[in-house]
Structure formats: structure tokens, C-alpha cells
Design a protein around this motif. Sequence first.
Motif, PDB file in Angstrom:
ATOM      1  N   SER A   1     -14.419  -1.072  18.319  1.00  0.00           N
ATOM      2  CA  SER A   1     -13.727  -1.466  19.396  1.00  0.00           C
ATOM      3  C   SER A   1     -11.854  -0.937  18.767  1.00  0.00           C
ATOM      4  O   SER A   1     -11.793  -1.287  17.584  1.00  0.00           O
ATOM      5  CB  SER A   1     -13.576  -2.856  19.847  1.00  0.00           C
ATOM      6  N   MET A   2     -11.281  -0.692  19.647  1.00  0.00           N
ATOM      7  CA  MET A   2      -9.769  -0.522  19.172  1.00  0.00           C
ATOM      8  C   MET A   2      -9.204  -1.653  18.945  1.00  0.00           C
ATOM      9  O   MET A   2      -8.246  -1.655  17.920  1.00  0.00           O
ATOM     10  CB  MET A   2      -9.068   0.201  20.435  1.00  0.00           C
ATOM     11  N   SER A   3      -9.438  -2.893  19.444  1.00  0.00           N
ATOM     12  CA  SER A   3      -8.877  -4.094  18.876  1.00  0.00           C
ATOM     13  C   SER A   3      -9.115  -4.617  17.475  1.00  0.00           C
ATOM     14  O   SER A   3      -8.545  -5.008  16.675  1.00  0.00           O
ATOM     15  CB  SER A   3      -9.338  -5.288  19.833  1.00  0.00           C
ATOM     16  N   GLU A   4     -10.612  -3.936  17.025  1.00  0.00           N
ATOM     17  CA  GLU A   4     -10.859  -4.084  15.775  1.00  0.00           C
ATOM     18  C   GLU A   4     -10.189  -3.285  14.772  1.00  0.00           C
ATOM     19  O   GLU A   4      -9.693  -3.873  13.790  1.00  0.00           O
ATOM     20  CB  GLU A   4     -12.513  -3.893  15.545  1.00  0.00           C
ATOM     21  N   LEU A   5      -9.838  -2.107  15.074  1.00  0.00           N
ATOM     22  CA  LEU A   5      -8.879  -1.080  14.329  1.00  0.00           C
ATOM     23  C   LEU A   5      -7.545  -1.682  14.018  1.00  0.00           C
ATOM     24  O   LEU A   5      -7.284  -1.411  13.166  1.00  0.00           O
ATOM     25  CB  LEU A   5      -9.254   0.252  15.011  1.00  0.00           C
ATOM     26  N   LYS A   6      -7.251  -2.142  15.316  1.00  0.00           N
ATOM     27  CA  LYS A   6      -5.450  -2.578  15.120  1.00  0.00           C
ATOM     28  C   LYS A   6      -5.434  -3.669  13.866  1.00  0.00           C
ATOM     29  O   LYS A   6      -4.046  -3.871  13.661  1.00  0.00           O
ATOM     30  CB  LYS A   6      -5.219  -3.082  16.571  1.00  0.00           C
ATOM     31  N   ARG A   7      -6.330  -4.238  13.554  1.00  0.00           N
ATOM     32  CA  ARG A   7      -6.236  -5.259  12.434  1.00  0.00           C
ATOM     33  C   ARG A   7      -6.067  -4.547  11.115  1.00  0.00           C
ATOM     34  O   ARG A   7      -5.787  -5.236   9.946  1.00  0.00           O
ATOM     35  CB  ARG A   7      -7.189  -6.272  12.349  1.00  0.00           C
ATOM     36  N   GLU A   8      -6.397  -3.266  10.936  1.00  0.00           N
ATOM     37  CA  GLU A   8      -6.540  -2.279   9.625  1.00  0.00           C
ATOM     38  C   GLU A   8      -5.357  -1.708   9.242  1.00  0.00           C
ATOM     39  O   GLU A   8      -4.398  -1.652  10.003  1.00  0.00           O
ATOM     40  CB  GLU A   8      -7.792  -1.404   9.950  1.00  0.00           C
ATOM     41  N   GLN A   9      -5.407  -1.139   8.217  1.00  0.00           N
ATOM     42  CA  GLN A   9      -4.209  -0.339   7.467  1.00  0.00           C
ATOM     43  C   GLN A   9      -4.469   0.843   8.181  1.00  0.00           C
ATOM     44  O   GLN A   9      -5.385   1.261   8.716  1.00  0.00           O
ATOM     45  CB  GLN A   9      -4.369  -0.352   6.025  1.00  0.00           C
ATOM     46  N   THR A  10      -3.029   1.795   8.197  1.00  0.00           N
ATOM     47  CA  THR A  10      -3.240   2.936   8.780  1.00  0.00           C
ATOM     48  C   THR A  10      -3.998   4.058   7.572  1.00  0.00           C
ATOM     49  O   THR A  10      -4.219   3.482   6.582  1.00  0.00           O
ATOM     50  CB  THR A  10      -1.813   3.581   9.126  1.00  0.00           C
ATOM     51  N   PHE A  11      -3.907   5.298   7.863  1.00  0.00           N
ATOM     52  CA  PHE A  11      -4.372   6.172   7.314  1.00  0.00           C
ATOM     53  C   PHE A  11      -4.005   6.421   5.820  1.00  0.00           C
ATOM     54  O   PHE A  11      -4.495   6.436   4.736  1.00  0.00           O
ATOM     55  CB  PHE A  11      -4.195   7.558   7.872  1.00  0.00           C
ATOM     56  N   THR A  12      -2.642   6.501   5.858  1.00  0.00           N
ATOM     57  CA  THR A  12      -2.054   6.720   4.197  1.00  0.00           C
ATOM     58  C   THR A  12      -2.288   5.791   3.253  1.00  0.00           C
ATOM     59  O   THR A  12      -2.756   6.008   2.516  1.00  0.00           O
ATOM     60  CB  THR A  12      -0.437   6.963   4.765  1.00  0.00           C
ATOM     61  N   PRO A  13      -2.097   4.376   3.521  1.00  0.00           N
ATOM     62  CA  PRO A  13      -2.560   3.673   2.354  1.00  0.00           C
ATOM     63  C   PRO A  13      -3.932   3.406   2.035  1.00  0.00           C
ATOM     64  O   PRO A  13      -4.432   3.403   0.985  1.00  0.00           O
ATOM     65  CB  PRO A  13      -2.088   2.066   2.810  1.00  0.00           C
ATOM     66  N   VAL A  14      -4.900   3.733   3.051  1.00  0.00           N
ATOM     67  CA  VAL A  14      -6.413   3.692   3.116  1.00  0.00           C
ATOM     68  C   VAL A  14      -6.579   4.871   2.217  1.00  0.00           C
ATOM     69  O   VAL A  14      -7.583   4.908   1.039  1.00  0.00           O
ATOM     70  CB  VAL A  14      -6.990   3.482   4.191  1.00  0.00           C
ATOM     71  N   MET A  15      -6.018   5.960   2.491  1.00  0.00           N
ATOM     72  CA  MET A  15      -6.483   7.538   1.740  1.00  0.00           C
ATOM     73  C   MET A  15      -5.903   7.458   0.329  1.00  0.00           C
ATOM     74  O   MET A  15      -6.608   7.900  -0.541  1.00  0.00           O
ATOM     75  CB  MET A  15      -5.848   8.627   2.577  1.00  0.00           C
ATOM     76  N   ARG A  16      -4.772   6.582   0.241  1.00  0.00           N
ATOM     77  CA  ARG A  16      -4.278   6.590  -1.270  1.00  0.00           C
ATOM     78  C   ARG A  16      -5.219   5.810  -2.034  1.00  0.00           C
ATOM     79  O   ARG A  16      -5.495   6.256  -3.252  1.00  0.00           O
ATOM     80  CB  ARG A  16      -3.003   5.900  -1.173  1.00  0.00           C
ATOM     81  N   TYR A  17      -5.763   4.786  -1.455  1.00  0.00           N
ATOM     82  CA  TYR A  17      -6.754   3.792  -2.360  1.00  0.00           C
ATOM     83  C   TYR A  17      -7.981   4.627  -2.281  1.00  0.00           C
ATOM     84  O   TYR A  17      -8.498   4.431  -3.572  1.00  0.00           O
ATOM     85  CB  TYR A  17      -6.939   2.678  -1.486  1.00  0.00           C
ATOM     86  N   PHE A  18      -8.326   5.372  -1.389  1.00  0.00           N
ATOM     87  CA  PHE A  18      -9.684   6.172  -1.566  1.00  0.00           C
ATOM     88  C   PHE A  18      -9.639   7.297  -2.590  1.00  0.00           C
ATOM     89  O   PHE A  18     -10.621   7.366  -3.247  1.00  0.00           O
ATOM     90  CB  PHE A  18      -9.972   6.430  -0.235  1.00  0.00           C
ATOM     91  N   LEU A  19      -8.377   8.012  -2.599  1.00  0.00           N
ATOM     92  CA  LEU A  19      -8.289   8.967  -3.730  1.00  0.00           C
ATOM     93  C   LEU A  19      -8.301   8.342  -5.082  1.00  0.00           C
ATOM     94  O   LEU A  19      -9.021   8.861  -6.040  1.00  0.00           O
ATOM     95  CB  LEU A  19      -7.185   9.778  -3.198  1.00  0.00           C
ATOM     96  N   LYS A  20      -8.053   7.099  -5.252  1.00  0.00           N
ATOM     97  CA  LYS A  20      -7.840   6.504  -6.433  1.00  0.00           C
ATOM     98  C   LYS A  20      -9.026   5.979  -6.798  1.00  0.00           C
ATOM     99  O   LYS A  20      -9.624   6.243  -8.099  1.00  0.00           O
ATOM    100  CB  LYS A  20      -6.820   5.110  -6.301  1.00  0.00           C
ATOM    101  N   TRP A  21      -9.646   5.503  -5.996  1.00  0.00           N
ATOM    102  CA  TRP A  21     -11.103   5.107  -6.292  1.00  0.00           C
ATOM    103  C   TRP A  21     -12.049   6.249  -6.600  1.00  0.00           C
ATOM    104  O   TRP A  21     -12.923   6.149  -7.444  1.00  0.00           O
ATOM    105  CB  TRP A  21     -11.796   4.620  -4.881  1.00  0.00           C
ATOM    106  N   CYS A  22     -11.770   7.619  -5.951  1.00  0.00           N
ATOM    107  CA  CYS A  22     -12.567   8.512  -6.067  1.00  0.00           C
ATOM    108  C   CYS A  22     -12.465   9.011  -7.606  1.00  0.00           C
ATOM    109  O   CYS A  22     -13.349   9.402  -8.374  1.00  0.00           O
ATOM    110  CB  CYS A  22     -12.188   9.913  -5.290  1.00  0.00           C
TER     111      CYS A  22
END
Length: 333
Positions: free
Chosen positions: A68-89
Motif C-alpha cells: 500500500s502507498m501508506s506503507e511506503l510513506k513510512r520508508e526512506q526515499t530512493f537516494t539513501p536506500v540506494m546509497r546503502y544498497f551500493l555500499k552493501w553490494c
Amino acid sequence: MHYIIFDLEWNQADKKQNEDPKLPFEIIEIGAIKLNENFEKIGEFSRLIRPSVYHTMHAITQDIIHISMSELKREQTFTPVMRYFLKWCGEDCVYGTWGSLDLTELQRNMDYYHFPPLSDGPLTYLDVQKLYALVYEPEDDKKRRSLKNAVEQLGITQDIPFHRAFADAYYTAKVLQRISAEPSAQQLLKRVSYDVYRIPKTRKQEVHIIFDTYAKYISREFVDKQAAMEDREVASTKCYICHKNCRKKLRWFTPNGRHYYALACCNKHGYIKGKIRMKKTEGDKVYVVKTLKLIDEEQAKTVQEKQEHAREIRRQHRRAKHEQKVHEQNADV
């Protein structure tokens, strides 16, 4: 070296007129499994992403992934998530996906949010869907099965539901682990794929690779099809085993303007079939993906028949145009 097997879920505009052409698909979930060089699991990644472009969930997306969109609104936006993902990779990794779409859309989203590119040109990755076909359905290796079907065929335990990013990455990694255990794995895993979200910019960056049964070439950009076909490297049908020039039996021809075929003969290795696929760039120019493959005499006859069929289509087209012109002239009288 390690492998990042990932899957994405994305949302899109509810109506075409509301679409952002720079970001037709906005990533809302990333799931991934990290495997070491022996294909053993060494890490997991799973994150939802708060959308910044499309704030209404497309009905089809909602039905498939049940987010649901309401579930997604509690999350971080693409930029911080992607930074974390690239670091994890981490560095020195090879990406793996089920099919060819996810890596392209990941890079498109990265461009939209001004991330440095993953690669300067075509990006090498493992298309596990293609590898599955090569291993388990070699008689029809162009066939592409769904991930769920492959999991069922291999008898892999289905312990989490499909159609979420982490689950699909998890099952894709499971399939790859099965493939890696096959006797032919060492040879098959050399069958890498190339994501061409970024095509070669120069002749030096062009891709030349020889696999076990064929050779592939990915060109730089050309202004149009004619310019591409006039290029010496594009038109070449050299034998990819002995690298000697071959006698052209059939020069390049096209039945549809998108695919081109040629037939050549190497004195040492026999018939070689050439196939060119014309691909459009986002700037409305073209680049070429060419394959050269050794074939037998029966397959060579099939190429000759294809050329004759293409000639017949052109004859019919010319005849129809002539009849139309005569009809129009008679109508004017």
C-alpha cells in the motif's frame, strides 16, 4: 569476487499522460542475496522505498505485490536506500537477475537521482533466466520460463511467497545455486549477458566476445541503419575461430528492416550464419548487436530460404505499388 542477485518492484503512472518520460518505472522495493565465489549465501538485503514521483499505486502493481502507498510513506526515499544498497553490494561484484529488465531500470532510476553510473558502457551480468534455459531446456534454449515455473521444475522448496523483491531474489539465487552445481556449470557461467542501457561510446569500447558456440559484437552508435551497415566491422563475417576472412555466400539482407542475415563460408570451419539486430537508442539513432555462429549445411539452406522469402516479399510490395500507381493514373483519366 562475489555475486549480487537482486530483484526490483516498481510503480508507474496511473495514466499515460501522467508519466514522467525520464522515469516511467519508479522503484519501490529492492531485494537481494549476496553469494560468494562458490555460490554460498553470505548476505541479504531487503528495503522498501518511499516514492517521490508517483504517489498513487497502479492497480496492476497493487494486485501483484500487495504493497500500500501508506506503507511506503513510512520508508526512506530512493537516494539513501540506494546509497546503502551500493555500499552493501561492495566492489568487484557481478550482478545477477531473472531476465533483462531489472538492471536497466535500476540504472535509469540511478540516473534520475544523479548517481554515478555503474559502468561506462555495456554492463556484464548473469541472466539467470537465460542460464536456466541453457541448462534445463537446451532443445529450446530461447524459451523463457517464469521464475515460479523454474522453481517448481527444480523442486525447490517454496517457503516464502513470490512477487516481492526479496522473495524473487531469494528464488533466483536458489536457481543459480542449482545451476552452479551442474557438471557443465564452469562453461555455462561464462555465458554472461550484457546490459546495454549504456552503449559503447567509441570503437574501442565496443564489445567483442566469443562464447562456446557463437561470437557476439555490440557496436557503438550510428546515425541510422545505412551508416551502420556501411561500417566495416558491422558488415564483417570473419571466422571467429581462426579469424580468417570468409567467402560471402549471401550478402547481408533483411526481411523486415530490423533483423539482417548473411551467410559466409570458412575454408576450415564451414558455414557461418551472421545475424544483426538493429536497436534504437534514446536519441533515435541505432546500434548493432551482431552474432556469428557456425552452422551445418541444412541450417545454411534455411538462411537461403529466408533470403528468397525476403525477395518475394519485396517483389510483392513493388507489384502492389505499381498496381496502385496504375489504378491512380486510370482514375485521373
